[in-house]
Design an enzyme around this catalytic site. Sequence first.
Site, PDB file in Angstrom:
ATOM      1  N   GLU A  75      32.838  26.104 -14.791  1.00 36.13           N
ATOM      2  CA  GLU A  75      31.413  26.121 -15.128  1.00 36.13           C
ATOM      3  C   GLU A  75      31.178  26.228 -16.631  1.00 36.13           C
ATOM      4  O   GLU A  75      30.308  25.567 -17.169  1.00 36.13           O
ATOM      5  CB  GLU A  75      30.707  27.288 -14.414  1.00 36.13           C
ATOM      6  CG  GLU A  75      29.241  27.379 -14.830  1.00 36.13           C
ATOM      7  CD  GLU A  75      28.403  28.343 -14.022  1.00 36.13           C
ATOM      8  OE1 GLU A  75      28.962  29.278 -13.429  1.00 36.13           O
ATOM      9  OE2 GLU A  75      27.181  28.151 -13.986  1.00 36.13           O
ATOM     10  N   ASP A  93      34.418  28.793 -10.670  1.00 38.54           N
ATOM     11  CA  ASP A  93      33.256  29.507 -11.203  1.00 38.54           C
ATOM     12  C   ASP A  93      33.707  30.937 -11.493  1.00 38.54           C
ATOM     13  O   ASP A  93      34.012  31.698 -10.563  1.00 38.54           O
ATOM     14  CB  ASP A  93      32.095  29.501 -10.192  1.00 38.54           C
ATOM     15  CG  ASP A  93      30.804  29.999 -10.838  1.00 38.54           C
ATOM     16  OD1 ASP A  93      30.882  30.628 -11.908  1.00 38.54           O
ATOM     17  OD2 ASP A  93      29.724  29.752 -10.262  1.00 38.54           O
ATOM     18  N   ILE A  95      32.115  33.554 -12.613  1.00 36.44           N
ATOM     19  CA  ILE A  95      31.196  34.528 -11.994  1.00 36.44           C
ATOM     20  C   ILE A  95      30.129  33.724 -11.266  1.00 36.44           C
ATOM     21  O   ILE A  95      29.274  33.090 -11.898  1.00 36.44           O
ATOM     22  CB  ILE A  95      30.524  35.454 -13.028  1.00 36.44           C
ATOM     23  CG1 ILE A  95      31.579  36.239 -13.810  1.00 36.44           C
ATOM     24  CG2 ILE A  95      29.546  36.396 -12.338  1.00 36.44           C
ATOM     25  CD1 ILE A  95      30.999  37.282 -14.769  1.00 36.44           C
ATOM     26  N   ASP A  96      30.187  33.721  -9.956  1.00 33.58           N
ATOM     27  CA  ASP A  96      29.134  33.065  -9.185  1.00 33.58           C
ATOM     28  C   ASP A  96      28.199  34.171  -8.730  1.00 33.58           C
ATOM     29  O   ASP A  96      28.580  35.030  -7.925  1.00 33.58           O
ATOM     30  CB  ASP A  96      29.723  32.300  -7.993  1.00 33.58           C
ATOM     31  CG  ASP A  96      28.656  31.454  -7.330  1.00 33.58           C
ATOM     32  OD1 ASP A  96      27.804  30.900  -8.056  1.00 33.58           O
ATOM     33  OD2 ASP A  96      28.639  31.374  -6.102  1.00 33.58           O
ATOM     34  N   THR A  98      25.775  35.171 -11.510  1.00 28.11           N
ATOM     35  CA  THR A  98      25.644  35.784 -12.844  1.00 28.11           C
ATOM     36  C   THR A  98      24.364  36.627 -12.941  1.00 28.11           C
ATOM     37  O   THR A  98      24.372  37.702 -13.547  1.00 28.11           O
ATOM     38  CB  THR A  98      25.676  34.681 -13.932  1.00 28.11           C
ATOM     39  OG1 THR A  98      26.872  33.930 -13.766  1.00 28.11           O
ATOM     40  CG2 THR A  98      25.645  35.269 -15.325  1.00 28.11           C
ATOM     41  N   ASP A 233      30.430  25.945  -7.703  1.00 34.09           N
ATOM     42  CA  ASP A 233      29.753  26.918  -6.837  1.00 34.09           C
ATOM     43  C   ASP A 233      30.210  26.776  -5.390  1.00 34.09           C
ATOM     44  O   ASP A 233      30.110  27.730  -4.617  1.00 34.09           O
ATOM     45  CB  ASP A 233      28.227  26.715  -6.879  1.00 34.09           C
ATOM     46  CG  ASP A 233      27.620  26.969  -8.253  1.00 34.09           C
ATOM     47  OD1 ASP A 233      27.860  28.049  -8.809  1.00 34.09           O
ATOM     48  OD2 ASP A 233      26.911  26.083  -8.770  1.00 34.09           O
TER      49      ASP A 233
HETATM   50  C1  LIP Z   1      24.310  30.193  -9.164  1.00 31.60           C
HETATM   51  C2  LIP Z   1      24.538  29.988  -7.688  1.00 31.60           C
HETATM   52  C3  LIP Z   1      23.246  30.215  -6.935  1.00 31.60           C
HETATM   53  C4  LIP Z   1      22.513  28.935  -7.195  1.00 31.60           C
HETATM   54  C5  LIP Z   1      22.227  28.832  -8.691  1.00 31.60           C
HETATM   55  C6  LIP Z   1      23.443  29.019  -9.565  1.00 31.60           C
HETATM   56  P1  LIP Z   1      25.918  31.018 -11.196  1.00 31.60           P
HETATM   57  O1  LIP Z   1      25.563  30.171  -9.849  1.00 31.60           O
HETATM   58  O2  LIP Z   1      25.604  30.278  -7.037  1.00 31.60           O
HETATM   59  O3  LIP Z   1      23.434  30.365  -5.562  1.00 31.60           O
HETATM   60  O4  LIP Z   1      21.343  28.850  -6.454  1.00 31.60           O
HETATM   61  O5  LIP Z   1      21.684  27.547  -8.931  1.00 31.60           O
HETATM   62  O6  LIP Z   1      24.212  27.868  -9.672  1.00 31.60           O
HETATM   63  O7  LIP Z   1      25.077  30.413 -12.259  1.00 31.60           O
HETATM   64  O8  LIP Z   1      25.591  32.435 -10.922  1.00 31.60           O
HETATM   65  O9  LIP Z   1      27.347  30.739 -11.378  1.00 31.60           O
END
Ligand code: LIP
Length: 293
Positions: A75, A93, A95-96, A98, A233
Amino acid sequence: MPSIMSDLNLQEIHDFLIAVAKKAGEMITTARPTTVAAGEKKNSADLVTETDQAVEKMVSTTLKEKYPDFAFMGEETYKPGDRLTAAPTFIVDPIDGTTNFVHGYPYVSISLGLAVEHKPTVGVVFNPFTQTLYSAIKGRGAFLNHTTPLPLRDPEPLRQLDSAVVCVEWGSERTGNDYKVKSETFRKLCASKEDGGAMVHGLRSFGSAALNLCGVASGALDLYWEGGCWAWDVCAGWVILTEAGGLIVDGNPGNWEQSVDGRRYLAVRKGEGQKAMVEEFWGWIQGKMEVGI
Ligand code: LIP
């Protein structure tokens, strides 16, 4: 000619990814979230922290050392126009979730996937705050904390949306066609039948696509609908979901063969009646999302 897949030791890759996820988890749980300047990010709700960047650096360096011939897509280092190729590719990713990380809401995951010939093949999703580990290898089942098979309960048949819990995400895009499609669909899904709605049992969001997919893989969530997130993601969660008997298709109506980088997804848990459930859900979508087209 042997396929690329038969040359790979998928079990070793899986075990290595788990070790990397645990190391990343320590970095995340001991860090103080510090957001960094917007840069490539699109608006004030599209957050990135120094920890996202530091974890991705650690993950990419560690994976490169062990698997120097594999490609990497992450990412924080993705550049517009980068394309997933057929080569074995780690899709990461760091941190998914964030936003959750920044706000101290403990639904945060490290999402480590491997795609081979464009297909999600190994997936590791680890929430370091709850110490919950989901993992899967294509063709070998999906597990919670190494040994508990997914789904976690015997799947009941999927009946209709009026008996389903549906996972959705607002995402960080807050204007334009797709925002309208999402918000109007959310309203229709929840509305009573007298008001022309589907009357679902409820809508849920973990704030992490990877954890949402694992929630569907576990069988607690019936569906997850998303538009706008990226391959990093979903790659790892995709393997976990499908190995748990789930199905993943396009988030726009009509396409049963979505690609991992297709950016629109509809996931359905294991259970009789999956296809009918997809068709019913597609029928409630208010328009078409443009993302990924
Ligand atoms: C987030 C996701 C979330 C999605 C957001 C974003 P991040 O990822 O996992 O569910 O709706 O669009 O992509 O930015 O926390 O890695």
